[in-house]
Motif scaffolding. Structure first.
Motif, short mmCIF file in Angstrom:
data_model
loop_
_atom_site.label_atom_id
_atom_site.label_comp_id
_atom_site.label_asym_id
_atom_site.label_seq_id
_atom_site.Cartn_x
_atom_site.Cartn_y
_atom_site.Cartn_z
N TYR A 12 31.90 51.87 43.31
CA TYR A 12 33.20 52.53 43.31
C TYR A 12 33.19 53.79 42.46
CZ TYR A 12 35.45 48.92 46.06
OH TYR A 12 35.81 48.09 47.09
N ARG A 17 29.33 49.49 38.32
CA ARG A 17 28.22 48.65 38.80
C ARG A 17 28.06 48.79 40.32
NH1 ARG A 17 29.11 43.62 41.30
NH2 ARG A 17 31.28 42.94 41.15
N SER A 39 33.85 35.05 44.26
CA SER A 39 34.81 36.13 44.07
C SER A 39 34.18 37.32 43.34
CB SER A 39 35.95 35.55 43.22
OG SER A 39 37.03 36.39 43.26
N GLY A 40 34.48 38.51 43.81
CA GLY A 40 34.02 39.73 43.13
C GLY A 40 32.64 40.22 43.54
N TYR A 41 31.99 39.52 44.46
CA TYR A 41 30.63 39.91 44.86
C TYR A 41 30.61 41.06 45.88
CZ TYR A 41 27.86 36.26 42.55
OH TYR A 41 27.22 35.47 41.62
N GLY A 42 31.75 41.37 46.47
CA GLY A 42 31.79 42.54 47.36
C GLY A 42 32.04 42.26 48.83
N LYS A 43 32.63 41.12 49.14
CA LYS A 43 32.89 40.78 50.54
C LYS A 43 33.92 41.74 51.16
CE LYS A 43 34.14 36.59 49.38
NZ LYS A 43 34.01 36.76 47.90
N THR A 44 35.02 41.94 50.43
CA THR A 44 36.06 42.84 50.94
C THR A 44 35.54 44.27 50.98
OG1 THR A 44 37.80 41.41 50.13
CG2 THR A 44 38.42 43.69 50.54
N THR A 45 34.75 44.64 49.97
CA THR A 45 34.17 45.99 49.94
C THR A 45 33.32 46.22 51.20
OG1 THR A 45 34.13 45.87 47.54
CG2 THR A 45 32.76 47.58 48.57
N HIS A 184 36.55 31.44 51.55
CA HIS A 184 36.00 30.59 50.50
C HIS A 184 35.93 29.14 50.99
CE1 HIS A 184 35.68 33.53 47.33
NE2 HIS A 184 36.87 33.98 47.63
N1 LIG Z 1 39.11 50.32 44.14
C1 LIG Z 1 38.25 49.75 43.28
N2 LIG Z 1 37.82 50.43 42.20
C2 LIG Z 1 36.91 49.88 41.33
N3 LIG Z 1 36.40 48.64 41.48
C3 LIG Z 1 36.81 47.91 42.54
C4 LIG Z 1 37.76 48.42 43.49
N4 LIG Z 1 37.97 47.48 44.44
C5 LIG Z 1 37.20 46.43 44.08
N5 LIG Z 1 36.52 46.69 42.96
C6 LIG Z 1 35.54 45.79 42.29
O1 LIG Z 1 34.46 45.58 43.18
C7 LIG Z 1 33.98 44.24 43.08
C8 LIG Z 1 33.95 43.61 44.47
O2 LIG Z 1 35.28 43.47 44.92
P1 LIG Z 1 35.61 42.80 46.33
O3 LIG Z 1 37.09 42.82 46.50
O4 LIG Z 1 34.79 43.45 47.37
O5 LIG Z 1 35.07 41.30 46.07
P2 LIG Z 1 35.23 39.99 46.97
O6 LIG Z 1 33.87 39.37 47.06
O7 LIG Z 1 35.92 40.31 48.24
O8 LIG Z 1 36.16 39.09 46.04
P3 LIG Z 1 37.29 37.97 46.40
O9 LIG Z 1 36.54 36.79 46.93
O10 LIG Z 1 37.91 37.70 45.07
O11 LIG Z 1 38.24 38.59 47.38
C9 LIG Z 1 34.91 43.51 42.11
O12 LIG Z 1 34.25 43.43 40.87
C10 LIG Z 1 36.12 44.43 42.01
O13 LIG Z 1 36.72 44.39 40.74
#
Ligand SMILES: Nc1ncnc2c1ncn2[C@@H]1O[C@H](COP(=O)(O)OP(=O)(O)OP(=O)(O)O)[C@@H](O)[C@H]1O
Length: 202
Positions: A12, A17, A39-45, A184
């Motif tokens: 980001y 990171r 959670s937080g590993y980047g699935k939504t990203t 999940h």
């Molecule tokens: N706009 C942003 N700016 C900075 N960091 C971000 C942003 N969006 C997400 N992150 C960070 O990127 C990492 C991955 O986020 P993401 O939402 O992709 O995780 P996830 O695996 O989908 O989590 P969850 O299961 O909780 O939905 C997290 O550490 C989050 O804090």
């Protein structure tokens, strides 16, 4: 038709990171892939990168061999978000929300249990589950080739979850739409997916 994610890296912020590094995945249009990771590993990203909301720092995303960016107008990869209330314009009536994407067949609207009366309402006048049905319908436009489902039924009761997934699975199989599902719930992914992929922490 296939969706190819080739050596995609993303962070980001420059000093933040790395969320994804050299990530590779190929999804065929006949597949239903479950994406699992804590959670937080980047699935939504990853879903945001695949639907064009974010651009990769490195690597490429190809649909049928063509870069995602070369698809002008309607994106063949459509995403359904976890929180439907954040995915619709609160000022539009639901009839207009449905018209925002590609043409959505009446069959889909009916199949998702959307009632005629809901079409004249604003998003704030529907429940989360009712609203999510519209978001799913909107994502199933005629030109959709891949569907990303990011925790789309997490907030719904089990009966509604099952109704929605029953319809969605029929639809993607009938039309040959590839599915990437994030959840999940391991039992849910085992039921709906043909295989699962684990996202590793960078
Ligand atoms: N706009 C942003 N700016 C900075 N960091 C971000 C942003 N969006 C997400 N992150 C960070 O990127 C990492 C991955 O986020 P993401 O939402 O992709 O995780 P996830 O695996 O989908 O989590 P969850 O299961 O909780 O939905 C997290 O550490 C989050 O804090």
């Amino acid at each position: 038709m296939k969706l190819e994610i080739k050596n995609v890296s993303y962070q980001y912020t420059k000093d933040g990171r790395k969320i994804l590094e050299d990530f590779c995945l190929t999804v065929e249009h006949t597949e239903r892939v479950g994406l699992i990771a804590p959670s937080g590993y980047g699935k939504t990203t990853l879903c945001k990168l695949l639907s064009g909301y974010l651009l990769p720092d490195k690597g490429e995303i190809l649909v049928d061999g063509h870069p995602l960016a070369s698809y002008q107008g309607y994106c063949p990869i459509q995403m359904v978000w976890q929180q439907p209330e954040l995915a619709v314009n609160p000022r539009l009536r639901m009839r207009e929300v449905l018209l925002e994407g590609d043409e959505v067949e009446e069959r889909i609207v009916r199949g998702l249990g959307i009632e005629e009366d809901w079409l004249n309402r604003f998003p704030s006048e529907l429940s989360g589950g009712e609203l999510q049905r519209f978001c799913i319908a909107r994502a199933l436009g005629k030109r959709t080739k891949f569907l990303l489902a990011d925790e789309i039924t997490t907030m719904l009761d089990l009966i509604t979850q099952s109704q929605i997934w029953h319809f969605l699975l029929q639809e993607v199989q009938k039309r040959g739409i590839g599915l990437l599902a994030v959840s999940h719930s391991q039992p849910l992914l085992e039921q709906i997916c043909t295989r699962q992929v684990r996202l590793e922490k960078q």
